[in-house]
Design an enzyme around this catalytic site. Structure first.
Site, PDB file in Angstrom:
ATOM      1  N   LEU A 118       0.826  -1.216   0.000  1.00  0.00           N
ATOM      2  CA  LEU A 118       0.000   0.000   0.000  1.00  0.00           C
ATOM      3  C   LEU A 118       0.862   1.269   0.000  1.00  0.00           C
ATOM      4  CD1 LEU A 118      -2.929   1.093   0.234  1.00  0.00           C
ATOM      5  CD2 LEU A 118      -2.557   1.158   2.709  1.00  0.00           C
ATOM      6  N   ASP A 119       0.634   2.129  -0.972  1.00  0.00           N
ATOM      7  CA  ASP A 119       1.314   3.431  -1.064  1.00  0.00           C
ATOM      8  C   ASP A 119       2.830   3.322  -1.179  1.00  0.00           C
ATOM      9  OD1 ASP A 119      -1.212   4.507  -0.781  1.00  0.00           O
ATOM     10  OD2 ASP A 119      -0.995   4.913   1.349  1.00  0.00           O
TER      11      ASP A 119
END
Lengths: 291, 291, 291, 291
Positions: free
Chosen positions: C235-236
């Protein structure tokens, strides 16, 4: 933009002229057959259907110095004769020699000296010339010779300009006007024979000429700027290398604009000097191509 | 700058005039005795030794609407009579009515309509007027009336301007020229009776007049910009509200400058509109104070 | 970066792999012998003494479509067999097909649709998929199909993801998450088979995860930002394509940060999409090279 | 922000505490009855319905020095007793005394010394303390005393910290860490008794701790930044005063990031120092209000 250090056995080739098919192939084949390995390659055509072509190539070649005459001969026959292109080749292990002309304001001058000492500018600085003596001690503390050439009073600057030309002749590869407050005559620019880079304290073409911060305050702009350009005989009209702006408000006095603009000036000038020293800037009429 | 939503029971007071000791004390005492609580306070003097004074105060006052006549009377006697200051008081729960004038280019127009729909602009939009019909459907899809007023051919714009003035009269508090490509006559500006905000597609005062992106390309600048200003009868010379710039290179064509400039234009214009709508902008001669 | 319009008879060649002498010469000779004329050339080596090599060349070739099989065969034998390099060749007259996934926030979605309509993005948009219906009418007013795929309640997203995969399969060349508020499973990312570009509303790696504007307010930062990156199962943490920041103050609430950040988000995302669509972005591990 | 010069007969009053109706009126009445004229006024409430209140007022008062005791007594009874607010009053003709702690990197150190010499920082610099001797000559050429305090080897820094505390005690109003590469102990921070300002070479909270440029290169960010903050016992977690960023590319090495970041560092630090010296910065928990 890669690190600006001087690089042994690296050459920078600039090519420009009329765009034609096959230039990239010819140049890269030339470099390969001269045992060079391309490490950076930039190319630009202002009109793909037959305008002007610009190219900058950096290549690594063991024993570059010994090979330069041969490479130059190859460039001359391949590019100049074969394609009618102009070219120049510089050895990136040799720093360009930069003279600085300054007046009383020292922020741009000291910033260049300090960046040079840090190793951030691939140049040597054989001299600083000023029409004031205020910066002499500072300049010499950097190990750089300082020459005081007072401005000749009156409109005829020829005596002081002749003195400066004597100092520069044969000793420098380019000249930087670091907030030098004298206007150089067309004769000087013709005779100096090397590029001259200026920093103007406005976002050109806004506020050409004297006192741009006062004019900016009067116009009520919300940003101020600085512009570095090659000097031509048209005041503040030469090819722009770099510009930047910074936000100001109604509450900033003209003196405060000057204080804040000083930061922009020294950054813009230092980038223009770095890019010129790295052979990243090609002049084309009144424009620059910056690779 | 706090959120732009309409705020019930909040008033914005603008005061300006000759600087004198005691203004802040008088204004704040006035607000306190009228049961207001100050939530934002900005003040500026262009010369502390006796220049012009500018002040913006936002205060919360329960049951503001009922108290407004009384507060206004107090302001008139305290500030106008006592200090010879000019003042204006607006109820921040009432949106300003904004008309938009546009032509074929729709990026600034649509951006304002979107921001309004998102609740990011404290205005109402009673109408869009255009000299072209291209945007009619888009505008009406936002629930906003669209009026087509073709430009009168030839130099005399009086017929079309008269038609626009009829539409605006009594219906709007300010007018935004969202890339409206007609020059408004001095007569129009005099008769319209409300502020007119323009977006010019250059960093003024550079590239005044037509085709600034083409001129920027010709000059070889390294940044392009946009400027929002109040319109006066001097073309592109009115008081600047907001400006910004964006970096470009030699490789950008004039068309590419226009494409990238469009982003700067819509941001600069939206900020100018927001600040005007929030009563943050005070005009003073050819300058603005933006609180 | 030149104008983004689709260009007939122009091809974009991407080459990457282990750096070796002679690549530029081989590629340019190949283009010349296939009757192409180079109009843009970018090259980068992450370590001139033997690291990874990246190159992007755009060339014009009359009757490109007919010549593509031959050029591809030449690339395969010259670059893949001869140099062990990876290559891809795209016809720049063919727009990439971009699907947009969105949720309730519509600023990035509408900005992409509007830029596309202006001709500023060289893509086609075969569909918008959203887990909310709010934007349906807006999307269809741009002539773009809209599909509503509600999020499956609970942690298992497989049903809704399967539905989305069905819609995308074979129809798109890349996917843009325009503030899509669902986390895509690793299985989805594996099966989707095309690049997925996200916009994260912070300057990564600061404020990873949910509610970055609230976190920015809590930390008291003086700038907020946005980041567009390729989505990976971390994530990210995927390769960053583009980032930007904007100045804020102590007076901005978290809601105001979100309002101002929205402008940065849509600009950063639109640049990332443009550069991806123009084949300017090469992924290399967790980095991008952006030409 | 107005010019930073020291201003005779100008006082700066900082007020903060719980927001209550009537504070502005009380403060401005107090200044008026003490024969002051307000020249700058900034005010902020973090929650208009009853949060914290912050105010900065600069006023001119003839014969300020003689009047200070009386004004202070009035402030104590009016604000401290009457409103339970905290206040501080400084005479703007008195420069704050700033000590600089540095290590080998000299760009932030020299930048502060230059700006001070130019008259751009309203401070005096009684000393520079470094754990290296490299900058001694440079520092003394500015007429500033230089003290070499070698870092104690090993984890126990108490001997060198004690030496530094001895030098600072009673001699300085704040301390600037100009790329000082030692972590100060909580005991030092407690005993030093004055604010300590640091410059961190990243956009916090990204890249906390050592080697942020290396980490930035590894993450592949497209912007790098710098952050100036008050030092607390939580490393790189103190209240942020100022931040800024600059664009970089895939082609910039970690060394090039450091070179370009140096420019951002010195600008960010100089702004933070200027604002602190002008009493523009109020700490509130882990935040700052910068007027």
């Amino acid at each position: 933009m890669p690190a600006p250090h001087l690089r042994p056995d690296h050459a920078c080739l600039i090519v420009h002229g009329k765009d034609q098919p096959g230039i990239v192939a010819a140049v890269s084949a030339l470099i390969t057959r001269n045992r060079g390995n391309i490490v950076a390659f930039d190319q630009y055509s202002d009109d793909p259907t037959g305008g002007a072509y610009f190219q900058r190539v950096v290549f690594h070649r063991p024993d570059l110095a010994a090979a330069l005459p041969e490479i130059r001969a190859d460039l001359e026959s391949t590019l100049a004769s074969g394609f009618d292109l102009q070219w120049s080749l510089t050895d990136q292990s040799t720093p360009k020699r930069m003279a600085i002309l300054a007046s009383k304001q020292d922020h741009c001058l000291l910033d260049l000296l300090w960046r040079h000492r840090r190793g951030d500018l691939p140049v040597s600085i054989p001299m600083v010339v000023s029409n004031h003596t205020t910066a002499a001690e500072d300049v010499r503390s950097f190990g750089v010779p300082f020459f005081h050439v007072p401005s000749t009073p009156g409109p005829d600057k020829s005596a002081s300009e002749a003195r400066i030309l004597d100092l520069l002749a044969g000793n420098v590869d380019f000249v930087v006007l670091a907030r030098y407050m004298q206007i150089l005559s067309p004769e000087f620019l013709e005779r100096v024979g090397v590029p001259v880079i200026n920093i103007h304290h406005s976002f050109l073409p806004a506020f050409i000429g004297a006192e741009p911060y006062r004019k900016a305050k009067e116009r009520g702009v919300k940003l101020i700027g600085a512009t570095s350009h090659y000097v031509t005989s048209d005041l503040d009209e030469g090819p722009i290398i770099e510009q930047d702006t910074v936000r100001v408000t109604h509450a900033d006095s003209a003196a405060e604009l000057a204080r804040r603009g000083a930061d922009v000036e020294r950054q813009v000038l230092s980038r223009a000097v770095l890019w010129h020293a790295e052979d990243r800037v090609i002049r084309h009429g009144n424009h620059t191509i910056v690779f």
